[in-house]
Design a protein around this motif. Structure first.
Motif, PDB file in Angstrom:
ATOM      1  N   TYR A 135       0.850  -1.183   0.000  1.00  0.00           N
ATOM      2  CA  TYR A 135       0.000   0.000   0.000  1.00  0.00           C
ATOM      3  C   TYR A 135       0.891   1.239   0.000  1.00  0.00           C
ATOM      4  O   TYR A 135       1.828   1.325   0.805  1.00  0.00           O
ATOM      5  N   PRO A 136       0.629   2.189  -0.880  1.00  0.00           N
ATOM      6  CA  PRO A 136       1.485   3.375  -0.940  1.00  0.00           C
ATOM      7  C   PRO A 136       1.383   4.206   0.331  1.00  0.00           C
ATOM      8  O   PRO A 136       0.299   4.338   0.910  1.00  0.00           O
ATOM      9  N   GLY A 137       2.531   4.741   0.748  1.00  0.00           N
ATOM     10  CA  GLY A 137       2.525   5.711   1.830  1.00  0.00           C
ATOM     11  C   GLY A 137       1.926   7.012   1.305  1.00  0.00           C
ATOM     12  O   GLY A 137       1.735   7.179   0.087  1.00  0.00           O
ATOM     13  N   PRO A 138       1.652   7.939   2.191  1.00  0.00           N
ATOM     14  CA  PRO A 138       1.072   9.212   1.756  1.00  0.00           C
ATOM     15  C   PRO A 138       1.968   9.924   0.742  1.00  0.00           C
ATOM     16  O   PRO A 138       3.198   9.822   0.805  1.00  0.00           O
ATOM     17  N   GLU A 139       1.359  10.643  -0.166  1.00  0.00           N
ATOM     18  CA  GLU A 139       2.116  11.356  -1.206  1.00  0.00           C
ATOM     19  C   GLU A 139       3.177  12.265  -0.592  1.00  0.00           C
ATOM     20  O   GLU A 139       4.291  12.349  -1.091  1.00  0.00           O
ATOM     21  N   GLU A 140       2.842  12.931   0.514  1.00  0.00           N
ATOM     22  CA  GLU A 140       3.819  13.841   1.115  1.00  0.00           C
ATOM     23  C   GLU A 140       5.022  13.102   1.717  1.00  0.00           C
ATOM     24  O   GLU A 140       6.034  13.712   2.044  1.00  0.00           O
ATOM     25  N   HIS A 141       4.943  11.778   1.833  1.00  0.00           N
ATOM     26  CA  HIS A 141       6.063  10.988   2.341  1.00  0.00           C
ATOM     27  C   HIS A 141       6.950  10.432   1.234  1.00  0.00           C
ATOM     28  O   HIS A 141       8.003   9.867   1.509  1.00  0.00           O
ATOM     29  N   GLN A 142       6.542  10.590  -0.008  1.00  0.00           N
ATOM     30  CA  GLN A 142       7.350  10.121  -1.129  1.00  0.00           C
ATOM     31  C   GLN A 142       8.493  11.113  -1.349  1.00  0.00           C
ATOM     32  O   GLN A 142       8.261  12.321  -1.404  1.00  0.00           O
ATOM     33  N   ASP A 143       9.732  10.613  -1.433  1.00  0.00           N
ATOM     34  CA  ASP A 143      10.921  11.457  -1.610  1.00  0.00           C
ATOM     35  C   ASP A 143      10.960  12.552  -0.542  1.00  0.00           C
ATOM     36  O   ASP A 143      11.308  13.701  -0.801  1.00  0.00           O
ATOM     37  N   PHE A 144      10.624  12.177   0.680  1.00  0.00           N
ATOM     38  CA  PHE A 144      10.460  13.117   1.785  1.00  0.00           C
ATOM     39  C   PHE A 144      11.726  13.924   2.063  1.00  0.00           C
ATOM     40  O   PHE A 144      11.673  15.129   2.282  1.00  0.00           O
ATOM     41  N   PHE A 145      12.871  13.271   2.055  1.00  0.00           N
ATOM     42  CA  PHE A 145      14.132  13.939   2.373  1.00  0.00           C
ATOM     43  C   PHE A 145      14.417  15.074   1.385  1.00  0.00           C
ATOM     44  O   PHE A 145      14.801  16.170   1.787  1.00  0.00           O
ATOM     45  N   ALA A 146      14.229  14.831   0.107  1.00  0.00           N
ATOM     46  CA  ALA A 146      14.478  15.871  -0.901  1.00  0.00           C
ATOM     47  C   ALA A 146      13.511  17.041  -0.737  1.00  0.00           C
ATOM     48  O   ALA A 146      13.885  18.195  -0.959  1.00  0.00           O
ATOM     49  N   LYS A 147      12.285  16.744  -0.342  1.00  0.00           N
ATOM     50  CA  LYS A 147      11.272  17.786  -0.174  1.00  0.00           C
ATOM     51  C   LYS A 147      11.433  18.556   1.133  1.00  0.00           C
ATOM     52  O   LYS A 147      10.923  19.666   1.267  1.00  0.00           O
ATOM     53  N   ASN A 148      12.105  17.932   2.122  1.00  0.00           N
ATOM     54  CA  ASN A 148      12.194  18.506   3.472  1.00  0.00           C
ATOM     55  C   ASN A 148      13.609  18.395   4.049  1.00  0.00           C
ATOM     56  O   ASN A 148      13.791  17.874   5.157  1.00  0.00           O
ATOM     57  N   PRO A 149      14.621  18.871   3.346  1.00  0.00           N
ATOM     58  CA  PRO A 149      15.999  18.636   3.787  1.00  0.00           C
ATOM     59  C   PRO A 149      16.374  19.276   5.123  1.00  0.00           C
ATOM     60  O   PRO A 149      17.316  18.813   5.775  1.00  0.00           O
ATOM     61  N   THR A 150      15.636  20.286   5.557  1.00  0.00           N
ATOM     62  CA  THR A 150      15.969  20.925   6.831  1.00  0.00           C
ATOM     63  C   THR A 150      15.061  20.486   7.975  1.00  0.00           C
ATOM     64  O   THR A 150      15.179  20.994   9.089  1.00  0.00           O
TER      65      THR A 150
END
Length: 174
Positions: A135-150
């Motif tokens: 089951y896919p995780g939430p969209e906001e959790h996909q590539d989370f590190f790149a989207k939220n590096p700080t």
């Protein structure tokens, strides 16, 4: 040849970020698998009551990135001697597990776990579990590190794992 592995080793944000650093990885998806609840939410998985693990589906081109490297990186980026946890992340949803799709993957996973036992002090607790629904995780959790590096967790937990992979697998960096 493109191959996909389903691997769980703590918070999926960390595995996602570390795998994206490797050349030959064509996709990483943060998912839930290994549990009994259909279509679980992130909040449900966080309770530990669904039986699901936070995992990644890592898709890679074996002509660029050997399968053994993908699996050795898995055993480098998390501590496979910690049962149902990774550091401060505690619960079965953070377990170390591999979900083979077929007998060939199962054999590769067993071989990788055996190799890891040679470098890790202590017993490897990584389970090889039956492949099942993903089951896919939430969209906001996909590539989370790149989207939220700080973001705090990314700086404190994910960034050091990415650095470890960069240092250990420099010949395969993207």
């Amino acid at each position: 040849m493109t191959t996909s592995y389903v691997l769980a080793g703590g918070c999926y944000w960390c595995l996602d970020a570390a795998y994206r650093a490797l050349r030959g990885v064509t996709d990483v998806a943060s998912v839930f698998t290994g549990g009994r609840t259909e279509h679980p939410s992130y909040a449900e998985v966080c309770t530990g009551s669904t039986g699901h693990a936070e995992a990644v589906v890592v898709t890679f081109d074996e002509s660029v990135l050997p399968a053994e490297v993908v699996l050795d990186a898995f055993f480098t980026m998390h501590d496979p001697t910690q049962l149902n946890r990774q550091g401060a992340d505690v619960g079965t949803q953070y377990r170390s597990a591999m979900f083979p799709r077929n007998d060939e993957q199962r054999a590769r996973f067993v071989a990788a776990r055996d190799r890891a036992a040679e470098w890790w002090p202590g017993e490897i607790v990584t389970a090889i579990e039956p492949f099942g629904p993903i089951y896919p995780g939430p969209e906001e959790h996909q590539d989370f590190f790149a989207k939220n590096p700080t973001q705090g967790y990314c700086l404190a937990v994910a960034a050091p794992k990415v650095s470890k992979i960069r240092a250990s697998f420099s010949a395969y960096l993207a």
